[in-house]
Scaffold this motif. Structure first.
Motif, PDB file in Angstrom:
ATOM      1  N   UNK A 246      -5.421  15.919  -5.923  1.00  0.00           N
ATOM      2  CA  UNK A 246      -6.182  15.360  -4.808  1.00  0.00           C
ATOM      3  C   UNK A 246      -7.476  14.714  -5.301  1.00  0.00           C
ATOM      4  N   UNK A 247      -8.094  15.329  -6.302  1.00  0.00           N
ATOM      5  CA  UNK A 247      -9.329  14.757  -6.843  1.00  0.00           C
ATOM      6  C   UNK A 247      -9.065  13.408  -7.490  1.00  0.00           C
ATOM      7  N   UNK A 248      -7.941  13.277  -8.175  1.00  0.00           N
ATOM      8  CA  UNK A 248      -7.602  11.997  -8.783  1.00  0.00           C
ATOM      9  C   UNK A 248      -7.355  10.948  -7.700  1.00  0.00           C
ATOM     10  N   UNK A 249      -6.639  11.337  -6.646  1.00  0.00           N
ATOM     11  CA  UNK A 249      -6.365  10.395  -5.560  1.00  0.00           C
ATOM     12  C   UNK A 249      -7.663   9.952  -4.884  1.00  0.00           C
ATOM     13  N   UNK A 250      -8.582  10.907  -4.651  1.00  0.00           N
ATOM     14  CA  UNK A 250      -9.859  10.559  -4.033  1.00  0.00           C
ATOM     15  C   UNK A 250     -10.685   9.640  -4.926  1.00  0.00           C
ATOM     16  N   UNK A 251     -10.623   9.905  -6.226  1.00  0.00           N
ATOM     17  CA  UNK A 251     -11.369   9.067  -7.167  1.00  0.00           C
ATOM     18  C   UNK A 251     -10.803   7.655  -7.182  1.00  0.00           C
ATOM     19  N   UNK A 252      -9.474   7.522  -7.123  1.00  0.00           N
ATOM     20  CA  UNK A 252      -8.856   6.187  -7.072  1.00  0.00           C
ATOM     21  C   UNK A 252      -9.280   5.440  -5.803  1.00  0.00           C
ATOM     22  N   UNK A 253      -9.325   6.161  -4.690  1.00  0.00           N
ATOM     23  CA  UNK A 253      -9.745   5.521  -3.443  1.00  0.00           C
ATOM     24  C   UNK A 253     -11.196   5.062  -3.516  1.00  0.00           C
TER      25      UNK A 253
END
Length: 417
Positions: A167-174
């Motif tokens: 989830x942290x990676x997805x949030x960082x990509x966003x």
């Protein structure tokens, strides 16, 4: 003794009036009787017939048109506004020029947005760095839990850490994507192609996202629209005539011409695009829109024009010059014709509408009939006349005599009906 003729001398006597006034009175009475004799039908028949100008009518097909007032409007219009806050660094267009969609119009100072983008990239890399470890641990624990080598709680904790890292990676990509979009917004681009207006702000001005005052406006002028108003009554009459077969239409598209405010006709024809489905309750009209090519940018938004719409075609009808038609006491349209015997006859016409300087007549006329277009005030029904073939210029209503060799010359129309 000298004898004086009696015609020159009348003796007077007391109590008797002079015979000279009586003689003059007799001459006047005789002249009046002679005049009454000449006014009898027999005398009139011996006079030379009056010459009148006539026009031979032939059945023809007429294209019906409707002229409507309208205003030109742009086919596309877009206000240019900033989507991020900042200081305008430069303007990259010429005011009043043509721009294409995607052209950069303004640049906002991008340093803070570039820094935010770099920070988002770093946060993404940090999130991605811890992901492999938690992923491997979750996979290893999933094998150990099968042999009951670890507790269920340890497995659940490892799995939760792995999912949190995902989830942290997805949030960082966003966040990276948001920062990239904001950085892109520092270049304000043209949303549409068209002519750009003046700039409302200059370099150095502070702008805010979605501010109420646009930086500039772009209008697409080719093609350009014309909005017209038409009465609902005329539309009903047209549709009923088409349904009854009196008017024939070709295809589904209707051609439209423009008459400009200075009286000239626009060189490019347009097409009717749509009409509103609602009639204005106050005026009884609805809006009709036509589209016209405008390669030379001659038409600008807001210009007053008159649109000429081709409604359809009507066959086997006659165009009668308006100058030849009058009204009787009942208000009916009438005209004088010269029949085959060379005598004048009066007819009541079924006038439908005006076409230029002529009336469109559907009945009351046969092919080859001769209608009087000049000298109507000198003749009456039943009178024998001589005819002279004439032609009427529809654009001006001018009467011209047709010469034997087929040329036409202007005929005097002063004081004639």
């Amino acid at each position: 003794m000298k004898i004086v003729p009696s015609t020159m001398y009348f003796p007077s006597a007391p109590g008797r009036a002079s015979a000279l006034p009586l003689f003059l009175l007799c001459l006047l009475v005789l002249a009046g009787l002679a005049g009454c004799k000449d006014s009898t039908p027999e005398a009139r028949a011996t006079r030379a017939p009056v010459e009148v100008g006539v026009m031979t009518l032939h059945a023809q097909s007429v294209t019906l048109t409707t002229e409507l007032p309208g205003r030109t409007t742009t086919s596309l219009v877009a206000d240019v506004r900033p989507q991020v806050d900042g200081i305008i660094r430069e303007r990259l267009f010429r005011e009043g020029g043509e721009v294409k969609a995607g052209d950069v119009l303004y640049r906002i100072e991008p340093s803070s947005y570039r820094a935010a983008y770099d920070s988002a990239l770093a946060a993404l890399k940090k999130a991605q760095a811890s992901l492999p470890s938690s992923e491997n641990k979750a996979k290893r624990y999933s094998e150990l839990i099968k042999d009951k080598a670890i507790s269920t709680q340890d497995y659940e904790d490892a799995k939760a850490i792995y999912e949190a890292d995902l989830a942290a990676v997805a949030a960082a990509k966003a966040e990276v994507e948001r920062a990239r979009i904001n950085l892109g917004y520092t270049e304000i681009k043209a949303p549409i192609s068209g002519r750009i207006e003046k700039s409302n702000l200059t370099p150095g001005a502070l702008v805010t996202a979605n501010q109420s005052v646009p930086l500039t406006t772009i209008r697409k002028l080719d093609p350009i629209n014309v909005d017209m108003t038409q009465s609902s009554t005329s539309l009903l009459n047209l549709r009923q005539a088409i349904a009854a077969g009196r008017i024939h239409t070709s295809g589904t598209t209707m051609s439209v011409k423009l008459k400009l405010d200075n009286g000239t006709v626009y060189s490019h024809p347009g097409t009717l695009e749509f009409s509103e489905t609602k009639v204005d309750e106050g005026t009884g009209t609805f809006t009709v829109r036509a589209e016209f090519p405008n390669p030379d940018r001659l038409l600008l938004p807001g210009m007053y024009v008159r649109a000429i719409i081709e409604d359809g075609r009507i066959d086997n009808c006659y165009l009668v010059p308006q100058r030849a038609v009058a009204r009787n006491t009942k208000g009916e349209p009438i005209a004088l014709f010269v029949n085959k015997e060379g005598k004048v006859e009066q007819r009541v016409l079924a006038v439908r509408r005006n076409v230029g300087n002529s009336w469109l007549v559907e009945s009351g006329i046969a092919d080859g009939d001769k209608i009087v277009v000049q000298g109507t005030q000198f003749i009456r029904p039943g009178q024998a006349v001589n005819t002279k073939e004439m032609t009427v210029v529809d654009a001006t209503g001018e009467v011209r005599a047709v010469q034997a060799e087929g040329t036409a010359e202007a005929a005097s129309a002063g004081g004639e009906g």
